[in-house]
Design an enzyme around this catalytic site. Structure first.
Site, PDB file in Angstrom:
ATOM      1  N   ARG A   1       0.817  -1.210   0.000  1.00  0.00           N
ATOM      2  CA  ARG A   1       0.000   0.000   0.000  1.00  0.00           C
ATOM      3  C   ARG A   1       0.849   1.258   0.000  1.00  0.00           C
ATOM      4  O   ARG A   1       0.330   2.351  -0.087  1.00  0.00           O
ATOM      5  CB  ARG A   1      -0.768  -0.056   1.311  1.00  0.00           C
ATOM      6  CG  ARG A   1      -2.176   0.326   1.351  1.00  0.00           C
ATOM      7  CD  ARG A   1      -3.089  -0.601   0.643  1.00  0.00           C
ATOM      8  NE  ARG A   1      -4.435  -0.154   0.822  1.00  0.00           N
ATOM      9  CZ  ARG A   1      -5.493  -0.940   0.790  1.00  0.00           C
ATOM     10  NH1 ARG A   1      -5.365  -2.216   0.577  1.00  0.00           N
ATOM     11  NH2 ARG A   1      -6.675  -0.445   0.931  1.00  0.00           N
TER      12      ARG A   1
ATOM     13  N   ARG B   1     -22.179  -0.874  -3.028  1.00  0.00           N
ATOM     14  CA  ARG B   1     -21.777  -1.940  -2.101  1.00  0.00           C
ATOM     15  C   ARG B   1     -22.185  -1.594  -0.665  1.00  0.00           C
ATOM     16  O   ARG B   1     -22.626  -2.457   0.088  1.00  0.00           O
ATOM     17  CB  ARG B   1     -20.261  -2.152  -2.171  1.00  0.00           C
ATOM     18  CG  ARG B   1     -19.797  -3.296  -1.265  1.00  0.00           C
ATOM     19  CD  ARG B   1     -18.338  -3.575  -1.378  1.00  0.00           C
ATOM     20  NE  ARG B   1     -17.551  -2.432  -0.979  1.00  0.00           N
ATOM     21  CZ  ARG B   1     -16.233  -2.354  -1.143  1.00  0.00           C
ATOM     22  NH1 ARG B   1     -15.583  -3.329  -1.711  1.00  0.00           N
ATOM     23  NH2 ARG B   1     -15.580  -1.281  -0.735  1.00  0.00           N
TER      24      ARG B   1
ATOM     25  N   ARG C   1     -20.343  -2.193   4.797  1.00  0.00           N
ATOM     26  CA  ARG C   1     -18.970  -2.171   5.324  1.00  0.00           C
ATOM     27  C   ARG C   1     -18.756  -0.836   6.030  1.00  0.00           C
ATOM     28  O   ARG C   1     -19.079   0.213   5.465  1.00  0.00           O
ATOM     29  CB  ARG C   1     -17.979  -2.337   4.157  1.00  0.00           C
ATOM     30  CG  ARG C   1     -16.890  -3.337   4.434  1.00  0.00           C
ATOM     31  CD  ARG C   1     -16.073  -3.606   3.213  1.00  0.00           C
ATOM     32  NE  ARG C   1     -14.939  -2.686   3.105  1.00  0.00           N
ATOM     33  CZ  ARG C   1     -13.966  -2.809   2.206  1.00  0.00           C
ATOM     34  NH1 ARG C   1     -13.997  -3.811   1.351  1.00  0.00           N
ATOM     35  NH2 ARG C   1     -12.977  -1.947   2.163  1.00  0.00           N
TER      36      ARG C   1
HETATM   37  P1  AP5 Z   1      -9.248  -3.266   1.520  1.00  0.00           P
HETATM   38  O1  AP5 Z   1     -10.213  -4.265   1.982  1.00  0.00           O
HETATM   39  O2  AP5 Z   1      -8.051  -3.681   0.778  1.00  0.00           O
HETATM   40  O3  AP5 Z   1     -10.087  -2.159   0.743  1.00  0.00           O
HETATM   41  P2  AP5 Z   1      -9.804  -1.242  -0.538  1.00  0.00           P
HETATM   42  O4  AP5 Z   1      -8.441  -1.264  -1.102  1.00  0.00           O
HETATM   43  O5  AP5 Z   1     -10.344   0.086  -0.151  1.00  0.00           O
HETATM   44  O6  AP5 Z   1     -10.574  -1.965  -1.630  1.00  0.00           O
HETATM   45  P3  AP5 Z   1     -12.093  -2.356  -1.722  1.00  0.00           P
HETATM   46  O7  AP5 Z   1     -12.330  -3.630  -1.005  1.00  0.00           O
HETATM   47  O8  AP5 Z   1     -12.977  -1.194  -1.396  1.00  0.00           O
HETATM   48  O9  AP5 Z   1     -12.223  -2.502  -3.292  1.00  0.00           O
HETATM   49  P4  AP5 Z   1     -11.685  -3.562  -4.343  1.00  0.00           P
HETATM   50  O10 AP5 Z   1     -10.682  -2.918  -5.233  1.00  0.00           O
HETATM   51  O11 AP5 Z   1     -11.317  -4.863  -3.692  1.00  0.00           O
HETATM   52  O12 AP5 Z   1     -13.007  -3.720  -5.181  1.00  0.00           O
HETATM   53  P5  AP5 Z   1     -14.147  -4.838  -5.082  1.00  0.00           P
HETATM   54  O13 AP5 Z   1     -13.752  -6.035  -5.861  1.00  0.00           O
HETATM   55  O14 AP5 Z   1     -14.560  -5.021  -3.659  1.00  0.00           O
HETATM   56  O15 AP5 Z   1      -8.697  -2.417   2.764  1.00  0.00           O
HETATM   57  C1  AP5 Z   1      -9.568  -1.882   3.723  1.00  0.00           C
HETATM   58  C2  AP5 Z   1      -8.768  -1.144   4.792  1.00  0.00           C
HETATM   59  O16 AP5 Z   1      -7.887  -2.087   5.448  1.00  0.00           O
HETATM   60  C3  AP5 Z   1      -7.829  -0.041   4.281  1.00  0.00           C
HETATM   61  O17 AP5 Z   1      -8.487   1.195   4.097  1.00  0.00           O
HETATM   62  C4  AP5 Z   1      -6.792   0.006   5.415  1.00  0.00           C
HETATM   63  O18 AP5 Z   1      -7.299   0.676   6.531  1.00  0.00           O
HETATM   64  C5  AP5 Z   1      -6.648  -1.471   5.781  1.00  0.00           C
HETATM   65  N1  AP5 Z   1      -5.572  -2.137   5.008  1.00  0.00           N
HETATM   66  C6  AP5 Z   1      -5.712  -3.143   4.116  1.00  0.00           C
HETATM   67  N2  AP5 Z   1      -4.520  -3.478   3.597  1.00  0.00           N
HETATM   68  C7  AP5 Z   1      -3.607  -2.661   4.167  1.00  0.00           C
HETATM   69  C8  AP5 Z   1      -2.203  -2.501   4.038  1.00  0.00           C
HETATM   70  N3  AP5 Z   1      -1.490  -3.260   3.167  1.00  0.00           N
HETATM   71  N4  AP5 Z   1      -1.592  -1.559   4.798  1.00  0.00           N
HETATM   72  C9  AP5 Z   1      -2.268  -0.810   5.673  1.00  0.00           C
HETATM   73  N5  AP5 Z   1      -3.609  -0.888   5.855  1.00  0.00           N
HETATM   74  C10 AP5 Z   1      -4.276  -1.806   5.102  1.00  0.00           C
HETATM   75  O19 AP5 Z   1     -15.298  -4.101  -5.913  1.00  0.00           O
HETATM   76  C11 AP5 Z   1     -15.965  -2.988  -5.388  1.00  0.00           C
HETATM   77  C12 AP5 Z   1     -17.449  -3.045  -5.829  1.00  0.00           C
HETATM   78  O20 AP5 Z   1     -17.488  -2.884  -7.256  1.00  0.00           O
HETATM   79  C13 AP5 Z   1     -18.115  -4.383  -5.518  1.00  0.00           C
HETATM   80  O21 AP5 Z   1     -19.445  -4.147  -5.113  1.00  0.00           O
HETATM   81  C14 AP5 Z   1     -18.073  -5.139  -6.855  1.00  0.00           C
HETATM   82  O22 AP5 Z   1     -19.153  -6.016  -7.000  1.00  0.00           O
HETATM   83  C15 AP5 Z   1     -18.125  -4.000  -7.863  1.00  0.00           C
HETATM   84  N6  AP5 Z   1     -17.394  -4.297  -9.094  1.00  0.00           N
HETATM   85  C16 AP5 Z   1     -16.199  -4.947  -9.209  1.00  0.00           C
HETATM   86  N7  AP5 Z   1     -15.829  -5.026 -10.500  1.00  0.00           N
HETATM   87  C17 AP5 Z   1     -16.784  -4.397 -11.220  1.00  0.00           C
HETATM   88  C18 AP5 Z   1     -16.968  -4.147 -12.622  1.00  0.00           C
HETATM   89  N8  AP5 Z   1     -16.070  -4.555 -13.529  1.00  0.00           N
HETATM   90  N9  AP5 Z   1     -18.069  -3.468 -13.005  1.00  0.00           N
HETATM   91  C19 AP5 Z   1     -18.990  -3.034 -12.082  1.00  0.00           C
HETATM   92  N10 AP5 Z   1     -18.885  -3.251 -10.740  1.00  0.00           N
HETATM   93  C20 AP5 Z   1     -17.805  -3.936 -10.328  1.00  0.00           C
END
Ligand code: AP5
Length: 194
Positions: A88, A127, A133
């Site tokens: 990250r 979502r 969430r």
């Molecule tokens: P984390 O869980 O990693 O969250 P994020 O990076 O904010 O990512 P998201 O889960 O929101 O999104 P994603 O890219 O996985 O998309 P998704 O597939 O879900 O981290 C959460 C927290 O944990 C961080 O803020 C931090 O505090 C901590 N953390 C984690 N790792 C860390 C690290 N290494 N260091 C420090 N802190 C850390 O898709 C999103 C939505 O879009 C879904 O509803 C899905 O159905 C939809 N979707 C997906 N693809 C498409 C498409 N092609 N078309 C339309 N809709 C779609």
């Protein structure tokens, strides 16, 4: 196959990692999921992490590296893994490189999903309505996007310099994005790897 998926919140990292996991038959390691499991179990680490996550900030590098080291020492990663949510920032990228060099398992490819801010906000709002969430509220999402721009975006340069980075448009059907990720992997991974 040892793969990292990069991309802003809501870009589809988790969704695509789950699909690639089935294709490559290797584990999907999401640091967000690992942290949420700690929160759900009410562990001291989880209690500490929850506040930080709810604010949309990054949990400490030390905690994350410890969690990752423990996960990568498990047996199911011998054939590879898909990392989602780590690294990250540049400190985490350097720590991961050192760890993987130590176990002689360097990354094959790093794929960054690119999605515009408007689409990210819409996806996360949808979502939030379905899953609730706790970090999917507007303030946290704004912070998460800011953290991505400031801390995580430079990580792509780290991997570009090593010839491992491929960019993929994350807008489109799930199948199209999965196909594009697979082509992107083929364009950067060393020929001899799985
Ligand atoms: P984390 O869980 O990693 O969250 P994020 O990076 O904010 O990512 P998201 O889960 O929101 O999104 P994603 O890219 O996985 O998309 P998704 O597939 O879900 O981290 C959460 C927290 O944990 C961080 O803020 C931090 O505090 C901590 N953390 C984690 N790792 C860390 C690290 N290494 N260091 C420090 N802190 C850390 O898709 C999103 C939505 O879009 C879904 O509803 C899905 O159905 C939809 N979707 C997906 N693809 C498409 C498409 N092609 N078309 C339309 N809709 C779609």
């Amino acid at each position: 196959m040892r793969l990292v998926l990069l991309g802003p919140p809501g870009s589809g990292k988790g969704t695509q990692a789950a699909r690639l996991q089935k294709h490559f038959r290797i584990p999907h390691i999401s640091t967000g999921d690992l942290l949420r499991a700690e929160v759900a179990a009410g562990t001291p680490l989880g209690l500490k992490a929850k506040e930080v996550m709810d604010r949309g900030e990054l949990v400490s590098d030390e905690i994350l590296l410890g969690m990752l080291e423990a996960r990568l020492s498990q047996e199911d990663v011998v054939k590879g893994f898909i990392l989602d949510g780590y690294p990250r920032n540049l400190v985490q990228a350097a720590a991961l490189e050192e760890l993987l060099n130590k176990i002689n398992q360097p990354l094959d490819a790093v794929v960054q999903l690119e999605v515009d801010a408007d689409s990210l906000n819409k996806r996360i709002a949808m979502r939030s309505a379905v899953q609730g969430r706790t970090d999917d509220n507007p303030d946290s999402v704004r912070k998460r996007l800011e953290v991505f721009r400031e801390s995580t975006a430079p990580v792509s340069g780290f991997y570009e310099a090593r010839g491992k980075l491929a960019l993929v448009n994350g807008i489109g059907t799930l199948d199209k994005v999965t196909d594009d990720i697979q082509s992107a992997i083929d364009s950067v991974k060393p020929p001899e790897s799985d």
